[in-house]
Design a protein around this motif. Structure first.
Motif, short mmCIF file in Angstrom:
data_model
loop_
_atom_site.label_atom_id
_atom_site.label_comp_id
_atom_site.label_asym_id
_atom_site.label_seq_id
_atom_site.Cartn_x
_atom_site.Cartn_y
_atom_site.Cartn_z
N MET A 172 0.84 -1.20 0.00
CA MET A 172 0.00 0.00 0.00
C MET A 172 0.88 1.25 0.00
N ASP A 173 0.53 2.23 -0.81
CA ASP A 173 1.34 3.43 -0.98
C ASP A 173 0.71 4.61 -0.23
N ILE A 174 1.43 5.15 0.75
CA ILE A 174 0.88 6.30 1.50
C ILE A 174 1.29 7.63 0.88
N ASN A 175 2.07 7.59 -0.20
CA ASN A 175 2.48 8.83 -0.87
C ASN A 175 1.28 9.61 -1.40
N VAL A 176 0.23 8.88 -1.77
CA VAL A 176 -0.99 9.52 -2.27
C VAL A 176 -1.55 10.45 -1.19
N TYR A 177 -1.54 9.95 0.06
CA TYR A 177 -2.09 10.74 1.17
C TYR A 177 -1.17 11.89 1.54
N GLU A 178 0.15 11.64 1.42
CA GLU A 178 1.09 12.74 1.69
C GLU A 178 0.89 13.85 0.67
N GLU A 179 0.66 13.48 -0.59
CA GLU A 179 0.43 14.46 -1.64
C GLU A 179 -0.80 15.31 -1.32
N LYS A 180 -1.86 14.66 -0.83
CA LYS A 180 -3.08 15.38 -0.46
C LYS A 180 -2.81 16.36 0.69
N MET A 181 -2.01 15.92 1.67
CA MET A 181 -1.67 16.79 2.80
C MET A 181 -0.86 17.99 2.32
N LYS A 182 0.07 17.71 1.41
CA LYS A 182 0.92 18.77 0.84
C LYS A 182 0.05 19.80 0.12
N LYS A 183 -0.96 19.30 -0.64
CA LYS A 183 -1.85 20.20 -1.37
C LYS A 183 -2.67 21.05 -0.40
N SER A 184 -3.09 20.46 0.72
CA SER A 184 -3.85 21.22 1.72
C SER A 184 -3.01 22.36 2.27
N LEU A 185 -1.74 22.07 2.58
CA LEU A 185 -0.83 23.08 3.10
C LEU A 185 -0.59 24.16 2.05
N GLU A 186 -0.39 23.75 0.80
CA GLU A 186 -0.16 24.71 -0.28
C GLU A 186 -1.37 25.61 -0.49
N ASN A 187 -2.54 25.02 -0.39
CA ASN A 187 -3.78 25.78 -0.51
C ASN A 187 -3.88 26.84 0.61
N LEU A 188 -3.49 26.46 1.83
CA LEU A 188 -3.50 27.40 2.95
C LEU A 188 -2.54 28.56 2.66
N ARG A 189 -1.37 28.23 2.16
CA ARG A 189 -0.39 29.30 1.85
C ARG A 189 -0.93 30.25 0.79
N GLN A 190 -1.63 29.71 -0.20
CA GLN A 190 -2.25 30.55 -1.23
C GLN A 190 -3.31 31.46 -0.62
N GLU A 191 -4.09 30.90 0.30
CA GLU A 191 -5.12 31.70 0.98
C GLU A 191 -4.46 32.85 1.76
N TYR A 192 -3.36 32.54 2.41
CA TYR A 192 -2.66 33.55 3.22
C TYR A 192 -2.10 34.67 2.36
N VAL A 193 -1.72 34.35 1.14
CA VAL A 193 -1.18 35.38 0.24
C VAL A 193 -2.23 36.45 -0.02
N SER A 194 -3.50 36.02 -0.10
CA SER A 194 -4.56 36.99 -0.41
C SER A 194 -4.99 37.81 0.80
N ILE A 195 -4.53 37.44 1.99
CA ILE A 195 -4.84 38.26 3.18
C ILE A 195 -3.81 39.37 3.24
N ARG A 196 -4.30 40.58 3.12
CA ARG A 196 -3.34 41.68 3.06
C ARG A 196 -3.09 42.25 4.46
N ALA A 197 -1.84 42.49 4.73
CA ALA A 197 -1.44 42.94 6.05
C ALA A 197 -0.98 44.40 6.03
N GLY A 198 -1.62 45.22 5.22
CA GLY A 198 -1.27 46.64 5.20
C GLY A 198 -0.09 46.96 4.29
#
Length: 182
Positions: free
Chosen positions: A1-27
């Protein structure tokens, strides 16, 4: 069984969060808040970066200079229609977006938003962990893997989860600090 698939999903979740943070403007001016704004460039929806030169002449200002002067109104319209919360100032040659100084209350509100987005991402990572563990249990039931292999896989999945939760926490901390800095 390959858990890399799940690691990839976790990585995408983190990347998505970083993208969301880019759009939050801090002045401070950040050209990435325009990443999702598209302009009708001769009948084709195009990111503003594809139709104009974007620069940061001052810490709290973005300057947009269209390559084609006839695109000024179109770019201005796209910015107003987007939800970035800034009003474009057009002087005929360039469009300026001025970032207002953030109030203390607004900073606290943004910090709460940062924390909430981070918590939502942690929930997503934990859901991925649950899916991975369910897949391990299914494989054990179907006798595809032994019980020991299953335990090892579950331990690996937990290590992955801990790693990504830690990265999410540090992203939350960094963005909160950026938002709260005057």
């Amino acid at each position: 069984m390959d858990i890399n698939v799940y690691e990839e999903k976790m990585k995408k979740s983190l990347e998505n969060l970083r993208q969301e943070y880019v759009s939050i403007r801090a002045g401070r001016a950040n050209p990435h808040i325009l990443d999702k704004v598209e302009v009708d460039y001769y009948g084709t929806p195009t990111p503003i970066q594809g139709a104009a030169n974007i620069s940061i002449p001052e810490a709290r200002m973005i300057q947009i200079q269209p390559w084609d002067a006839s695109m000024m109104k179109e770019i201005e319209r796209a910015i107003i229609a987007s939800d970035i919360g800034l009003t474009p100032v057009n002087d005929g040659k360039v469009i300026r977006l001025v970032f207002p100084e953030l109030t203390e209350d607004r900073r606290k509100e943004l910090a709460k938003d940062v924390k909430k987005k981070g918590e939502d991402t942690k929930v997503a990572v934990r859901n991925i962990r649950r899916d991975a563990n369910d897949a391990v249990k299914k494989a054990q039931k179907a006798n595809e893997i032994s019980e020991d292999e299953g335990k090892d896989l579950e331990a690996d999945i937990q290590k992955l989860t801990d790693k990504y939760i830690k990265e999410i926490d540090s992203a939350i901390e960094a963005k909160t600090e950026e938002v709260m800095t005057v």
